[in-house]
Scaffold this active site. Structure first.
Site, PDB file in Angstrom:
ATOM      1  N   ARG A  42       0.333  -1.484   0.466  1.00  0.00           N
ATOM      2  CA  ARG A  42       0.255  -0.087   0.589  1.00  0.00           C
ATOM      3  C   ARG A  42       1.079   1.071  -0.349  1.00  0.00           C
ATOM      4  O   ARG A  42       1.501   1.824   1.094  1.00  0.00           O
ATOM      5  CB  ARG A  42      -1.118   0.031   1.299  1.00  0.00           C
ATOM      6  CG  ARG A  42      -1.400   1.364   1.112  1.00  0.00           C
ATOM      7  CD  ARG A  42      -3.198   1.208   2.183  1.00  0.00           C
ATOM      8  NE  ARG A  42      -2.352   2.568   3.590  1.00  0.00           N
ATOM      9  CZ  ARG A  42      -3.143   1.191   4.945  1.00  0.00           C
ATOM     10  NH1 ARG A  42      -4.406   1.414   4.877  1.00  0.00           N
ATOM     11  NH2 ARG A  42      -2.545   1.956   6.129  1.00  0.00           N
ATOM     12  N   SER A  62     -12.513  -3.139   2.440  1.00  0.00           N
ATOM     13  CA  SER A  62     -12.391  -3.089   3.817  1.00  0.00           C
ATOM     14  C   SER A  62     -13.591  -2.132   4.389  1.00  0.00           C
ATOM     15  O   SER A  62     -14.403  -2.075   3.374  1.00  0.00           O
ATOM     16  CB  SER A  62     -11.050  -1.240   3.247  1.00  0.00           C
ATOM     17  OG  SER A  62     -10.020  -1.511   3.429  1.00  0.00           O
ATOM     18  N   LYS A 104      -3.212   6.227   8.868  1.00  0.00           N
ATOM     19  CA  LYS A 104      -4.829   6.379   8.020  1.00  0.00           C
ATOM     20  C   LYS A 104      -5.594   6.781   8.687  1.00  0.00           C
ATOM     21  O   LYS A 104      -6.019   6.708   9.560  1.00  0.00           O
ATOM     22  CB  LYS A 104      -5.612   4.965   7.743  1.00  0.00           C
ATOM     23  CG  LYS A 104      -6.122   5.052   6.049  1.00  0.00           C
ATOM     24  CD  LYS A 104      -6.126   3.977   5.953  1.00  0.00           C
ATOM     25  CE  LYS A 104      -6.827   3.295   4.872  1.00  0.00           C
ATOM     26  NZ  LYS A 104      -8.413   4.483   4.387  1.00  0.00           N
TER      27      LYS A 104
END
Lengths: 215, 215
Positions: free
Chosen positions: A42, A111, A140
């Protein structure tokens, strides 16, 4: 790589900015040596070319260790390196479109921060769910909060594997595992640590202990 | 849509930030009504989901007007909406990888700012070249400069269509067209104008005039 054999127990999600001067591919290799069972690349704020170059290097390592490689968000990169799968958030490609483009044999994770999102993703053919953020997370900032009670409810409501994410570290991992989930996703708890291999090893030890307790 | 019939003469590259409060899809429709022959959706700083939503809306319009739609950089979006093609810059997916994933029937354009880049892209199977920046441009701050002499040299050195890009507007378009190129790409010269349809119409008129002179 068969989808049924995936071990979700210690799922490393990368963020190369946490590594400082350290190399991403080497960081991943150390984490795998420490016991990481799955890797998600990511990376934000990189050009497509740079993302591809990172993915090619990481794929070489995950292949060598027979660890599945999942690409976050970018289906183009997943296709370009023939990754084992794709992880999509709620702001990424829709699950159905991802499945249509990747076919039935790739792993697709979604998610979810609500039961509704979890059930929809399962219905649409997700292979696993990333549920969080279970704790405050620095990596995040836009992540919604999911209580451990809700995490447990989601786990009990779906039949696909559930991985918790968000602020999980060596001090709270045991508490998270008691909800019966299939694994934990960690970023800082491995990549922000000075000794990456040891950090992964300690997390893995707690997971193995918990799994024994479950049996 | 057959690749051989593409009219590259007035190639709109989008940047929705130039539109202010105006709608992207409506802006593109006006530009097409004014004479744009090809549309490239180039949107930065959007989530994948938002990019996809924009692309779906734009595709509906380009299909209605039978104008080819090219997606900038993001092969995942190009696949997701079955666009007519993909445009890759030097920091995007490599040309060969893009061709491998898109197949022979999609248009692939490559940005080139040197003769070497142009020749390599042609050799690797690019369908057209976007060459620039021929003038200073406000919409792409990292663009290298390409003189009109170099543009002409590149045009003479390749057999695939060449489109010039970078700061082209109604005051300099005629000068650029004298180099013998196949078309111009514009962003601000259409999207930053109050009357988008009229702006496109005026640019197209100059191009048509120049094409007559060439014959």
């Amino acid at each position: 790589m068969s989808k049924v054999k995936i071990d979700y127990s210690l799922y490393l999600v990368t963020d190369r900015t946490l590594l400082g001067e350290r190399d991403l591919a080497q960081g991943i290799e150390s984490a795998i040596q420490g016991g990481v069972t799955l890797v998600q690349l990511r990376e934000k704020s990189v050009s497509t070319k740079e993302f591809l170059q990172l993915a090619v290097r990481v794929k070489e390592i995950t292949t060598r260790y027979r660890i599945p490689l999942i690409i976050n968000d970018r289906l183009d990169i997943a296709l370009a390196v023939d990754a084992d799968g794709l992880h999509v958030g709620q702001d990424d490609l829709p699950m159905l479109k991802a499945r249509e483009l990747l076919g039935p044999n790739k792993i697709i994770g979604v998610s979810a921060s609500t039961l509704a999102e979890a059930l929809l993703a399962q219905q649409q053919g997700a292979d696993y769910l990333g549920v969080g953020a279970v704790f405050n997370t620095s990596t995040k900032s836009d992540a919604k909060e999911v209580s451990l009670e809700k995490l447990e409810l989601i786990k009990k409501s779906v039949s696909i594997p559930v991985v918790a994410i968000g602020g999980i570290n060596i001090t709270n991992i045991q508490q998270v595992m008691t909800t019966g989930i299939d694994g934990v996703s960690v970023v800082s708890a491995i990549f922000a640590q000075e000794d990456i291999l040891m950090a992964a090893k300690q997390l893995r030890a707690v997971i193995k202990n918990q799994q024994k307790t479950d049996i």
